[in-house]
Write a protein that holds these residues in place. Structure first.
Motif, PDB file in Angstrom:
ATOM      1  N   ARG A 175     -24.042 -35.685  46.601  1.00  0.00           N
ATOM      2  CA  ARG A 175     -25.406 -35.814  47.119  1.00  0.00           C
ATOM      3  C   ARG A 175     -26.414 -35.902  45.970  1.00  0.00           C
ATOM      4  NH1 ARG A 175     -25.495 -31.947  51.158  1.00  0.00           N
ATOM      5  NH2 ARG A 175     -25.134 -33.521  52.760  1.00  0.00           N
ATOM      6  N   GLN A 176     -26.198 -35.121  44.938  1.00  0.00           N
ATOM      7  CA  GLN A 176     -27.086 -35.186  43.774  1.00  0.00           C
ATOM      8  C   GLN A 176     -26.993 -36.546  43.091  1.00  0.00           C
ATOM      9  OE1 GLN A 176     -26.126 -31.843  41.258  1.00  0.00           O
ATOM     10  NE2 GLN A 176     -26.343 -30.374  42.936  1.00  0.00           N
ATOM     11  N   ARG A 177     -25.787 -37.091  43.027  1.00  0.00           N
ATOM     12  CA  ARG A 177     -25.615 -38.415  42.427  1.00  0.00           C
ATOM     13  C   ARG A 177     -26.342 -39.480  43.249  1.00  0.00           C
ATOM     14  NH1 ARG A 177     -25.752 -41.868  38.601  1.00  0.00           N
ATOM     15  NH2 ARG A 177     -24.246 -43.582  38.742  1.00  0.00           N
ATOM     16  N   LEU A 178     -26.276 -39.365  44.554  1.00  0.00           N
ATOM     17  CA  LEU A 178     -26.967 -40.325  45.417  1.00  0.00           C
ATOM     18  C   LEU A 178     -28.480 -40.172  45.311  1.00  0.00           C
ATOM     19  CD1 LEU A 178     -24.706 -40.197  48.606  1.00  0.00           C
ATOM     20  CD2 LEU A 178     -24.595 -41.774  46.674  1.00  0.00           C
ATOM     21  N   ARG A 179     -28.915 -38.960  45.033  1.00  0.00           N
ATOM     22  CA  ARG A 179     -30.348 -38.741  44.813  1.00  0.00           C
ATOM     23  C   ARG A 179     -30.816 -39.510  43.574  1.00  0.00           C
ATOM     24  NH1 ARG A 179     -35.485 -38.278  46.218  1.00  0.00           N
ATOM     25  NH2 ARG A 179     -36.683 -36.863  44.886  1.00  0.00           N
ATOM     26  N   VAL A 180     -29.988 -39.527  42.557  1.00  0.00           N
ATOM     27  CA  VAL A 180     -30.314 -40.305  41.356  1.00  0.00           C
ATOM     28  C   VAL A 180     -30.395 -41.790  41.702  1.00  0.00           C
ATOM     29  CG1 VAL A 180     -29.478 -40.997  39.076  1.00  0.00           C
ATOM     30  CG2 VAL A 180     -29.305 -38.606  39.796  1.00  0.00           C
ATOM     31  N   MET A 181     -29.470 -42.258  42.536  1.00  0.00           N
ATOM     32  CA  MET A 181     -29.494 -43.666  42.944  1.00  0.00           C
ATOM     33  C   MET A 181     -30.772 -43.981  43.716  1.00  0.00           C
ATOM     34  SD  MET A 181     -26.657 -44.764  41.669  1.00  0.00           S
ATOM     35  CE  MET A 181     -26.330 -46.345  42.444  1.00  0.00           C
ATOM     36  N   GLU A 182     -31.219 -43.036  44.518  1.00  0.00           N
ATOM     37  CA  GLU A 182     -32.472 -43.243  45.252  1.00  0.00           C
ATOM     38  C   GLU A 182     -33.645 -43.396  44.285  1.00  0.00           C
ATOM     39  OE1 GLU A 182     -35.558 -40.870  48.218  1.00  0.00           O
ATOM     40  OE2 GLU A 182     -33.634 -39.950  47.679  1.00  0.00           O
ATOM     41  N   LEU A 183     -33.690 -42.539  43.270  1.00  0.00           N
ATOM     42  CA  LEU A 183     -34.797 -42.587  42.313  1.00  0.00           C
ATOM     43  C   LEU A 183     -34.796 -43.878  41.504  1.00  0.00           C
ATOM     44  CD1 LEU A 183     -34.678 -38.889  41.044  1.00  0.00           C
ATOM     45  CD2 LEU A 183     -36.295 -39.898  42.676  1.00  0.00           C
ATOM     46  N   ARG A 184     -33.632 -44.493  41.368  1.00  0.00           N
ATOM     47  CA  ARG A 184     -33.525 -45.744  40.606  1.00  0.00           C
ATOM     48  C   ARG A 184     -33.710 -46.981  41.480  1.00  0.00           C
ATOM     49  NH1 ARG A 184     -28.076 -44.416  37.009  1.00  0.00           N
ATOM     50  NH2 ARG A 184     -28.990 -42.769  35.691  1.00  0.00           N
ATOM     51  N   SER A 185     -33.992 -46.784  42.746  1.00  0.00           N
ATOM     52  CA  SER A 185     -34.099 -47.913  43.670  1.00  0.00           C
ATOM     53  C   SER A 185     -35.223 -48.855  43.268  1.00  0.00           C
ATOM     54  CB  SER A 185     -34.341 -47.405  45.095  1.00  0.00           C
ATOM     55  OG  SER A 185     -33.270 -46.598  45.519  1.00  0.00           O
ATOM     56  N   ARG A 186     -35.019 -50.130  43.576  1.00  0.00           N
ATOM     57  CA  ARG A 186     -35.992 -51.152  43.204  1.00  0.00           C
ATOM     58  C   ARG A 186     -36.992 -51.448  44.309  1.00  0.00           C
ATOM     59  NH1 ARG A 186     -31.373 -55.342  41.783  1.00  0.00           N
ATOM     60  NH2 ARG A 186     -30.612 -54.254  43.648  1.00  0.00           N
ATOM     61  N   CYS A 187     -36.710 -50.959  45.521  1.00  0.00           N
ATOM     62  CA  CYS A 187     -37.632 -51.214  46.632  1.00  0.00           C
ATOM     63  C   CYS A 187     -37.495 -50.100  47.657  1.00  0.00           C
ATOM     64  CB  CYS A 187     -37.347 -52.572  47.281  1.00  0.00           C
ATOM     65  SG  CYS A 187     -35.701 -52.691  48.014  1.00  0.00           S
ATOM     66  N   ALA A 188     -38.430 -50.053  48.586  1.00  0.00           N
ATOM     67  CA  ALA A 188     -38.450 -48.988  49.591  1.00  0.00           C
ATOM     68  C   ALA A 188     -37.228 -49.057  50.504  1.00  0.00           C
ATOM     69  CB  ALA A 188     -39.731 -49.081  50.417  1.00  0.00           C
ATOM     70  N   ARG A 189     -36.786 -50.266  50.830  1.00  0.00           N
ATOM     71  CA  ARG A 189     -35.628 -50.402  51.720  1.00  0.00           C
ATOM     72  C   ARG A 189     -34.363 -49.848  51.069  1.00  0.00           C
ATOM     73  NH1 ARG A 189     -33.626 -56.238  53.908  1.00  0.00           N
ATOM     74  NH2 ARG A 189     -32.922 -56.385  51.743  1.00  0.00           N
ATOM     75  N   GLU A 190     -34.193 -50.114  49.786  1.00  0.00           N
ATOM     76  CA  GLU A 190     -33.029 -49.584  49.072  1.00  0.00           C
ATOM     77  C   GLU A 190     -33.112 -48.067  48.945  1.00  0.00           C
ATOM     78  OE1 GLU A 190     -30.856 -49.943  44.692  1.00  0.00           O
ATOM     79  OE2 GLU A 190     -32.389 -51.406  45.280  1.00  0.00           O
ATOM     80  N   ALA A 191     -34.315 -47.553  48.680  1.00  0.00           N
ATOM     81  CA  ALA A 191     -34.491 -46.099  48.567  1.00  0.00           C
ATOM     82  C   ALA A 191     -34.152 -45.407  49.880  1.00  0.00           C
ATOM     83  CB  ALA A 191     -35.924 -45.781  48.153  1.00  0.00           C
ATOM     84  N   LEU A 192     -34.551 -46.024  50.999  1.00  0.00           N
ATOM     85  CA  LEU A 192     -34.232 -45.443  52.306  1.00  0.00           C
ATOM     86  C   LEU A 192     -32.726 -45.397  52.523  1.00  0.00           C
ATOM     87  CD1 LEU A 192     -34.961 -44.395  55.105  1.00  0.00           C
ATOM     88  CD2 LEU A 192     -35.228 -46.787  55.853  1.00  0.00           C
ATOM     89  N   ALA A 193     -32.033 -46.448  52.107  1.00  0.00           N
ATOM     90  CA  ALA A 193     -30.577 -46.472  52.266  1.00  0.00           C
ATOM     91  C   ALA A 193     -29.931 -45.309  51.518  1.00  0.00           C
ATOM     92  CB  ALA A 193     -30.019 -47.806  51.768  1.00  0.00           C
ATOM     93  N   TRP A 194     -30.329 -45.103  50.270  1.00  0.00           N
ATOM     94  CA  TRP A 194     -29.732 -44.008  49.492  1.00  0.00           C
ATOM     95  C   TRP A 194     -30.125 -42.645  50.054  1.00  0.00           C
ATOM     96  CZ3 TRP A 194     -25.737 -45.200  46.937  1.00  0.00           C
ATOM     97  CH2 TRP A 194     -25.619 -46.427  46.283  1.00  0.00           C
ATOM     98  N   ARG A 195     -31.301 -42.562  50.629  1.00  0.00           N
ATOM     99  CA  ARG A 195     -31.717 -41.293  51.239  1.00  0.00           C
ATOM    100  C   ARG A 195     -30.854 -40.980  52.463  1.00  0.00           C
ATOM    101  NH1 ARG A 195     -36.591 -42.241  50.468  1.00  0.00           N
ATOM    102  NH2 ARG A 195     -37.257 -43.069  52.490  1.00  0.00           N
ATOM    103  N   LEU A 196     -30.540 -41.996  53.241  1.00  0.00           N
ATOM    104  CA  LEU A 196     -29.680 -41.787  54.409  1.00  0.00           C
ATOM    105  C   LEU A 196     -28.246 -41.466  53.993  1.00  0.00           C
ATOM    106  CD1 LEU A 196     -31.008 -44.589  56.778  1.00  0.00           C
ATOM    107  CD2 LEU A 196     -31.286 -42.121  57.051  1.00  0.00           C
ATOM    108  N   TRP A 197     -27.759 -42.120  52.939  1.00  0.00           N
ATOM    109  CA  TRP A 197     -26.405 -41.798  52.472  1.00  0.00           C
ATOM    110  C   TRP A 197     -26.321 -40.336  52.042  1.00  0.00           C
ATOM    111  CZ3 TRP A 197     -24.085 -45.133  54.849  1.00  0.00           C
ATOM    112  CH2 TRP A 197     -24.166 -46.511  54.664  1.00  0.00           C
ATOM    113  N   GLN A 198     -27.379 -39.805  51.456  1.00  0.00           N
ATOM    114  CA  GLN A 198     -27.388 -38.382  51.097  1.00  0.00           C
ATOM    115  C   GLN A 198     -27.221 -37.518  52.339  1.00  0.00           C
ATOM    116  OE1 GLN A 198     -30.791 -37.310  48.442  1.00  0.00           O
ATOM    117  NE2 GLN A 198     -31.007 -39.531  48.211  1.00  0.00           N
ATOM    118  N   ARG A 199     -27.901 -37.898  53.401  1.00  0.00           N
ATOM    119  CA  ARG A 199     -27.828 -37.112  54.636  1.00  0.00           C
ATOM    120  C   ARG A 199     -26.435 -37.167  55.244  1.00  0.00           C
ATOM    121  NH1 ARG A 199     -27.200 -34.020  57.705  1.00  0.00           N
ATOM    122  NH2 ARG A 199     -28.298 -33.416  59.611  1.00  0.00           N
TER     123      ARG A 199
END
Length: 444
Positions: free
Chosen positions: A207-231
């Motif tokens: 989950r922490q690794r996916l949080r890093v992926m969220e912070l590195r996202s290039r757009c809001a849609r990608e950030a949302l995807a990584w946020r859901l994967w964390q959940r």
């Protein structure tokens, strides 16, 4: 002010009544009838009985001490304090019964004809699903039972029990509707994946690794995807484990669980630890492609999409699905390459039997077994589920033949395990080394 005698007398009587009822709770070994092949593994049964016996012994001691207290110090205690102490003991009494009931279904169902032996065989399959070569420490035992509903569940070993204490075994609830087809393997191994994730401490670091992926996202849609994967990561890890152990049989089993009305398949809930069914099946295919590259995964994914066309959805959900699917390869890569501390430098993917679960290998096994069916009996249960599930998906095995074969093999696993345990108990003890008859020279 002295306590009213009637309060002490009443509460002593109630406490003695609890002791009487507690004495009627006996070890399962004394009252559950089952054929030997249906019994849980000796290590599991001993661990369960020991936990429950110790709980009853501890409660019995507390009840006797309370009676002694009532007769001495309690004589001058206000009735409200007497009642407070009794209420705590009664609460503990119900906790002890709750723990007993938790395991009772595991034992009681084993007295049913056929079902009991099948459950014992599934215990063996669960142990194989939990196998982690090269991981130090002994894996916990697992026991299975059947229940209604389409989904399986697990109470993990070492999880806290009602009233305190830790479960000495993993308890896996298997849907009765899965008896018997490849779906039973998918459910069983998915739940074993939850236990493996707990033993290896996978979820929070991922989950922490996916949080890093969220912070590195290039757009809001990608950030949302990584946020859901964390959940959803706890269920994703269990699905990853199932695909890794079973190949396409895991995804087919998942489809049989989540083939639900359309509104449910596309229902997105951030409060649910499971990905919504449509994306969960698509992700399972993507994980399969990452582990065992083959055209079958794309074909199965397209088949699933044809059953539930996403084109009819509103723009918001179509955009969400598109964003999630775009991150499939990265997500699978993160999980495969994750290196938990328990593996001492190895990646999670290194625990999986990759060479033995490729489509080509599964086809070769099925061809060999078709000529020599006896070979199936010596194969690990997860390999059997994988081979037969792959054969079903390829149209080489009918549902009727699959059910018959699995029924026979599950009984065989139960019988082999039972006879193996009996043989180990019957083996003569290894004699201690005889002392040397020659005197040991003394250095001067």
């Amino acid at each position: 002010m002295p306590a009213q005698p009637s309060a002490a007398v009443m509460l002593e009587g109630e406490t003695r009544a609890l002791l009487t009822r507690l004495a009627r709770v006996r070890p399962f070994a004394l009252h559950e009838t089952m054929v030997p092949a249906a019994a849980p593994a000796p290590a599991a049964q001993i661990a369960i009985e020991r936990l429950l016996i110790e709980g009853r012994r501890e409660l019995r001691g507390r009840l006797h001490r309370y009676i002694d207290w009532l007769r001495v110090q309690g004589a001058t205690t206000p009735p409200a304090e007497m009642q407070r102490r009794f209420a705590i003991l009664r609460w503990r009494f119900n906790d002890v019964l709750t723990q007993f009931d938790l395991f009772q279904e595991v034992f009681t169902q084993r007295s049913e004809q056929d079902v009991g032996v099948w459950l014992s065989g599934l215990d063996v399959a669960a142990a194989d699903a939990l196998a982690m070569p090269g991981v130090p420490g002994r894996q916990p035992s697992a026991v299975c039972y059947l229940d209604r509903g389409p989904g399986a569940a697990i109470r993990k070993a070492r999880a806290r029990l009602p009233g305190g204490g830790r479960s000495p075994v993993a308890i896996i609830r298997v849907p009765r509707e899965r008896m018997i087809g490849y779906g039973i393997g998918a459910s069983l191994v998915h739940e074993a994946g939850h236990q493996a994730a707990a033993l290896l401490d996978l979820v929070e670091p991922l989950r922490q690794r996916l949080r890093v992926m969220e912070l590195r996202s290039r757009c809001a849609r990608e950030a949302l995807a990584w946020r859901l994967w964390q959940r959803w990561i706890s269920e994703i890890v269990a699905d990853f484990w199932a695909v890794g152990k079973l190949g396409i049989a895991a995804t087919l089993g998942l489809i049989s669980v989540v083939s639900l009305p359309r509104w449910f398949v596309f229902r997105v809930s951030v409060d649910d630890p499971h990905p919504f069914p449509y994306i969960r099946v698509r992700l399972s295919c993507a994980i399969g492609q990452a582990l065992y590259p083959h055209a079958q995964w794309n074909a199965l994914g397209e088949l699933w999409s044809s059953l539930y066309p996403a084109a009819r959805l509103d723009d918001e959900r179509r955009q969400l699905i598109s964003g999630l699917e775009a991150t499939f390869p990265q997500l699978a890569d993160v999980i495969c390459k994750h290196r938990p501390s328990a593996l001492q430098g190895r990646a999670l993917v290194d625990l999986l039997p990759l060479a033995d679960r490729t489509p080509r290998s599964l086809e070769a096994h099925y061809g060999a077994w078709a000529h020599r069916p006896v070979l199936m009996r010596s194969a690990p249960p997860t390999l059997v589920f994988a081979v037969l599930g792959h054969a079903r998906s390829a149209g080489r095995l009918t549902p009727e033949s699959e059910s018959r074969l699995l029924g026979e093999l599950i009984k065989h696993w139960a019988l082999s395990s039972t006879l193996g345990a009996a043989a180990a108990c019957a083996a003569p003890p290894v004699p201690a080394a005889s002392p040397s008859l020659n005197p040991i020279p003394i250095r001067r």
